[in-house]
Design a protein around this motif. Structure first.
Motif, PDB file in Angstrom:
ATOM      1  N   THR A 269      -3.434   0.893  -9.193  1.00  0.00           N
ATOM      2  CA  THR A 269      -3.829  -0.186  -8.295  1.00  0.00           C
ATOM      3  C   THR A 269      -4.217  -1.427  -9.085  1.00  0.00           C
ATOM      4  OG1 THR A 269      -4.584   1.331  -6.568  1.00  0.00           O
ATOM      5  CG2 THR A 269      -5.534  -0.889  -6.579  1.00  0.00           C
TER       6      THR A 269
ATOM      7  N   ARG B  69      -0.510  -6.350 -15.397  1.00  0.00           N
ATOM      8  CA  ARG B  69      -1.321  -6.035 -14.239  1.00  0.00           C
ATOM      9  C   ARG B  69      -2.783  -6.300 -14.546  1.00  0.00           C
ATOM     10  NH1 ARG B  69      -0.461   0.564 -13.907  1.00  0.00           N
ATOM     11  NH2 ARG B  69      -1.589   1.123 -15.824  1.00  0.00           N
TER      12      ARG B  69
ATOM     13  N   SER C 232      -3.411   4.474  -2.614  1.00  0.00           N
ATOM     14  CA  SER C 232      -4.549   5.108  -1.968  1.00  0.00           C
ATOM     15  C   SER C 232      -4.084   5.993  -0.822  1.00  0.00           C
ATOM     16  CB  SER C 232      -5.509   4.046  -1.432  1.00  0.00           C
ATOM     17  OG  SER C 232      -6.566   4.643  -0.709  1.00  0.00           O
TER      18      SER C 232
ATOM     19  N   PRO D 177      -3.674   6.346  -8.201  1.00  0.00           N
ATOM     20  CA  PRO D 177      -4.698   5.363  -7.808  1.00  0.00           C
ATOM     21  C   PRO D 177      -5.037   4.387  -8.939  1.00  0.00           C
ATOM     22  CG  PRO D 177      -5.269   7.516  -6.959  1.00  0.00           C
ATOM     23  CD  PRO D 177      -4.073   7.716  -7.844  1.00  0.00           C
TER      24      PRO D 177
ATOM     25  N   LEU E 205       0.850  -1.187   0.000  1.00  0.00           N
ATOM     26  CA  LEU E 205       0.000   0.000   0.000  1.00  0.00           C
ATOM     27  C   LEU E 205       0.889   1.242   0.000  1.00  0.00           C
ATOM     28  CD1 LEU E 205      -2.755   1.456   0.370  1.00  0.00           C
ATOM     29  CD2 LEU E 205      -2.431   1.147   2.845  1.00  0.00           C
TER      30      LEU E 205
ATOM     31  N   GLN F 195       0.096  -7.676  -5.002  1.00  0.00           N
ATOM     32  CA  GLN F 195      -0.903  -6.608  -4.973  1.00  0.00           C
ATOM     33  C   GLN F 195      -0.229  -5.251  -4.771  1.00  0.00           C
ATOM     34  OE1 GLN F 195      -4.503  -6.697  -5.196  1.00  0.00           O
ATOM     35  NE2 GLN F 195      -4.191  -4.483  -5.314  1.00  0.00           N
ATOM     36  N   VAL F 196      -0.612  -4.313  -5.605  1.00  0.00           N
ATOM     37  CA  VAL F 196      -0.200  -2.917  -5.446  1.00  0.00           C
ATOM     38  C   VAL F 196      -1.455  -2.088  -5.260  1.00  0.00           C
ATOM     39  CG1 VAL F 196       0.833  -0.914  -6.588  1.00  0.00           C
ATOM     40  CG2 VAL F 196       1.919  -3.171  -6.773  1.00  0.00           C
ATOM     41  N   THR F 197      -1.508  -1.355  -4.159  1.00  0.00           N
ATOM     42  CA  THR F 197      -2.650  -0.493  -3.878  1.00  0.00           C
ATOM     43  C   THR F 197      -2.151   0.924  -3.665  1.00  0.00           C
ATOM     44  OG1 THR F 197      -3.853  -2.319  -2.833  1.00  0.00           O
ATOM     45  CG2 THR F 197      -4.629  -0.080  -2.384  1.00  0.00           C
TER      46      THR F 197
ATOM     47  N   ALA G  85      -6.455  -5.158 -12.898  1.00  0.00           N
ATOM     48  CA  ALA G  85      -7.211  -4.346 -11.955  1.00  0.00           C
ATOM     49  C   ALA G  85      -8.667  -4.806 -11.952  1.00  0.00           C
ATOM     50  CB  ALA G  85      -7.117  -2.878 -12.355  1.00  0.00           C
TER      51      ALA G  85
END
Length: 114
Positions: free
Chosen positions: A91, A38, A113, A88, A11, A109-111, A40
């Motif tokens: 993500t 990726r 935010s 964002p 994150l 996982q890449v978030t 999403a």
């Protein structure tokens, strides 16, 4: 064992950076083009970046040009994705992929935010 193992996701706030790594084993890493994809939520899988085996020529999807870099270390069988100025819309789950072998990693996982 032929496999790809990604790491480095997490994150991060918008504008931040992450470095993803993909450790390859079980095949002649230096001989193959390596890609990062990726996926999403609600979107199709997208090729983000690639790096060729011999010349190390790189390519990027337009949305990440100037922000992401891809590199490889053939001595350690690693390919990295440096992601800067994250947004964002970056993500997603990021996957390492060997197109000639149709070999996928498990994803990381890449978030992005606040």
């Amino acid at each position: 064992q032929v496999q790809l193992v990604e790491s480095g996701g997490g994150l991060v706030q918008p504008g931040g950076s992450l470095r993803l790594s993909c450790a390859a084993s079980g095949f002649m890493f230096s001989s193959f083009t390596m890609d990062w994809y990726r996926l999403a939520p609600g979107k199709e899988r997208e090729l983000v970046a690639g790096i060729t085996s011999l010349s190390g020529t790189t390519s990027f999807v337009d949305s990440v040009k100037g922000r992401f870099t891809i590199s490889r270390d053939n001595a350690s069988n690693m390919v990295n994705l440096q992601m800067n100025s994250l947004k964002p819309e970056d993500t997603a789950v990021y996957y390492c992929y060997v197109p000639q072998l149709r070999l996928w990693g498990q994803g990381t996982q890449v978030t992005v935010s606040s």
